[in-house]
Design a protein around this motif. Structure first.
Motif, PDB file in Angstrom:
ATOM      1  N   LYS A   1      54.907  50.424  15.368  1.00 43.08           N
ATOM      2  CA  LYS A   1      54.512  50.957  16.663  1.00 43.08           C
ATOM      3  C   LYS A   1      53.414  52.011  16.531  1.00 43.08           C
ATOM      4  O   LYS A   1      52.509  52.074  17.360  1.00 43.08           O
ATOM      5  CB  LYS A   1      55.723  51.568  17.358  1.00 43.08           C
ATOM      6  N   ARG A   2      53.474  52.840  15.486  1.00 38.56           N
ATOM      7  CA  ARG A   2      52.476  53.895  15.343  1.00 38.56           C
ATOM      8  C   ARG A   2      51.078  53.312  15.194  1.00 38.56           C
ATOM      9  O   ARG A   2      50.093  53.870  15.685  1.00 38.56           O
ATOM     10  CB  ARG A   2      52.809  54.773  14.139  1.00 38.56           C
TER      11      ARG A   2
ATOM     12  N   ASN B   1      49.402  52.668  18.537  1.00 37.45           N
ATOM     13  CA  ASN B   1      49.146  53.779  19.444  1.00 37.45           C
ATOM     14  C   ASN B   1      47.748  54.360  19.242  1.00 37.45           C
ATOM     15  O   ASN B   1      47.118  54.148  18.213  1.00 37.45           O
ATOM     16  CB  ASN B   1      50.191  54.883  19.245  1.00 37.45           C
ATOM     17  N   TYR B   2      47.289  55.152  20.219  1.00 35.82           N
ATOM     18  CA  TYR B   2      46.032  55.870  20.075  1.00 35.82           C
ATOM     19  C   TYR B   2      46.165  56.964  19.008  1.00 35.82           C
ATOM     20  O   TYR B   2      47.209  57.600  18.880  1.00 35.82           O
ATOM     21  CB  TYR B   2      45.625  56.535  21.390  1.00 35.82           C
TER      22      TYR B   2
ATOM     23  N   THR C   1      43.396  52.952  15.336  1.00 34.37           N
ATOM     24  CA  THR C   1      44.459  53.545  14.513  1.00 34.37           C
ATOM     25  C   THR C   1      44.745  52.731  13.260  1.00 34.37           C
ATOM     26  O   THR C   1      44.876  53.296  12.164  1.00 34.37           O
ATOM     27  CB  THR C   1      45.745  53.679  15.346  1.00 34.37           C
TER      28      THR C   1
END
Length: 476
Positions: free
Chosen positions: A138-139, A142-143, A351
């Protein structure tokens, strides 16, 4: 005469006749054993004979390669002499056409300074990319809002320290490539109508940034070996209100010049005397041929946190151009403004590439890769330069870079390299005409050759075709 002496003589004849061109890999022992109908041990003894004669050289885990023989290098191009007068940027429309040619199948790419994937550490980086996808989940989706991911900032700070430029990780701003870093730097310190001093010739991407921001370019005379002329720059500063000077001190594009350390120190001192901002593009700094990384301007700035140097770079030339991950280091008084402009432009750098690059720098053997690719590029540049000396008209001048992978070729006055470029595109060959490296379309008799394609018979023939076209009167 022993059997291996006989085989060695036959191999020498093949080298002399161009069957095995200089710089290319000698066929493996099994293939040569089958070709000459002798044992592998005989081939090994013959190879040692050639190695003792200095005709071939062994490369770790790669086999034997035909060594380049000494040859008379062409004369250097003369230092540029542009008029010290600011002007708008014109004539950049052709650049997109050349960039699009890099994606065409079957094209011999001598124009764009885009390394072939065989020069990149793709396997090692792919491992880091796969690891990132598995572990971050998930990280990674993300922005990573400006200034960027702390993991990558820390790795970049470590590398900057190795380059002689100790900087705090929180002073590093992650960008979408070096091009965006240059754009953010100019937006931070200057506005529309302002004058920006540049090397002449200079990287056309910088000219496009200056044009897009409505600024004016002031071309400064530049030496093909030592870079921008400091006396000429100082004269320009006394005559014009110059907001910033953008330059590539280490292995510039397109000249490949390397500014000596003492001149870098003099340049930084000059900037302080005139309150001039220096924007340094150091994208080629890791690609010196002798293995020693030259210092950047930031390393000779007495007070980097409060000084006059903005540092910009990326891994587009050393890891993967498609990453679009760059970074910049700014004096504290400019950092927040650049950080905000980055956020307004596109929210954040991607990212997933940031995470993968941080892992690669920590565990991917980047330093070992650099040592290997520096040697390869040195051979590539020598091969291309040698071939140009053989096939281009007498009197052609060629740069002699100590790093990077581009050559600046100066033809006789009156040569029309734009017309040559268009003719060669029809033949499946791209070159970069000199006029796109000037704000006012100077250098019409010059071309830039990129040495980033693996050396093959097709590439050699393409260089020869370019040389043959240079000799035709229609090119003038």
């Amino acid at each position: 005469m022993t059997l291996y002496d006989d085989i060695a003589n036959k191999l020498i004849a093949h080298i002399d006749n161009g069957i095995y061109p200089q710089g290319t890999r000698l066929p493996g022992v099994r293939r040569l054993s089958q070709q000459f109908g002798v044992s592998i041990s005989t081939i090994v003894q013959a190879q040692r004979q050639l190695e003792n004669l200095g005709l071939i050289e062994a490369r770790p885990r790669s086999g034997y390669y035909i060594r380049l023989r000494p040859w008379h290098k062409p004369e250097l191009p003369a230092p540029s002499q542009p008029s010290l007068k600011p002007s708008p940027v014109t004539g950049q429309e052709l650049v997109l056409q050349l960039a699009q040619a890099t994606n065409r199948a079957g094209f011999v790419q001598l124009g764009a300074a885009v390394p072939d994937e065989s020069f990149m550490p793709m396997r090692a980086f792919q491992r880091s990319l796969a690891k990132t996808v598995r572990h971050y989940g998930k990280r990674a989706a993300n922005y990573a809002f400006p200034p960027g991911l702390p993991e990558l900032q820390q790795q970049l700070a470590r590398r900057m320290h190795l380059c002689g430029s100790p900087v705090a990780a929180n002073r590093i701003l992650i960008t979408n490539g070096c091009q965006e870093a240059l754009s953010l730097a100019l937006q931070t310190v200057a506005g529309a109508g302002d004058i920006i001093a540049i090397e002449s010739p200079t990287f056309y991407g910088l000219l496009q940034v200056i044009e897009s921001l409505g600024m004016k370019a002031l071309e400064i005379p530049t030496d093909p070996q030592e870079g921008i002329s400091l006396p000429a720059l100082e004269r320009a500063l006394e005559q014009w209100s110059v907001k910033a000077c953008v330059l590539i001190p280490n292995f510039s594009n397109p000249l490949g010049s390397l500014m000596p350390v003492e001149r870098k120190q003099q340049l930084v001192a000059l900037a302080h005397r005139h309150d001039l901002l220096l924007i340094e593009d150091d994208i080629y700094g890791d690609l010196g041929f002798n293995g020693a990384r030259p210092p950047n301007l930031l390393s000779v700035e007495p007070d980097p946190a409060n000084g006059n140097v903005i540092y910009c770079s990326s891994f587009s030339k050393t890891v993967a151009q498609g990453l679009r991950i760059g970074w910049m280091v700014l004096p504290e008084r400019f950092f927040r403004r650049a950080e905000y402009l980055k956020y307004v432009a596109n929210l954040a750098a991607p990212t997933l590439p940031q995470l993968a690059l941080a892992d690669f720098l920590a565990h991917g053997g980047y330093e070992r890769y650099l040592r290997q690719v520096q040697t390869r590029y040195a051979r590539q540049v020598d091969l291309f330069s040698h071939t140009i000396s053989q096939h281009f008209p007498s009197g052609t001048r060629v740069t002699q870079p100590k790093g990077g992978f581009v050559l600046w070729v100066e033809l006789a006055e009156g040569a029309d390299t734009l017309r040559m470029t268009q003719d060669l595109l029809k033949q499946g060959i791209s070159i970069a005409p000199g006029q796109i490296f000037s704000a006012t379309q100077k250098y019409r008799n010059c071309i830039r050759i990129s040495c980033t394609q693996p050396w093959t018979e097709q590439v050699e023939q393409a260089v020869a075709k370019v040389g043959a076209l240079c000799a035709i009167p229609l090119a003038f």
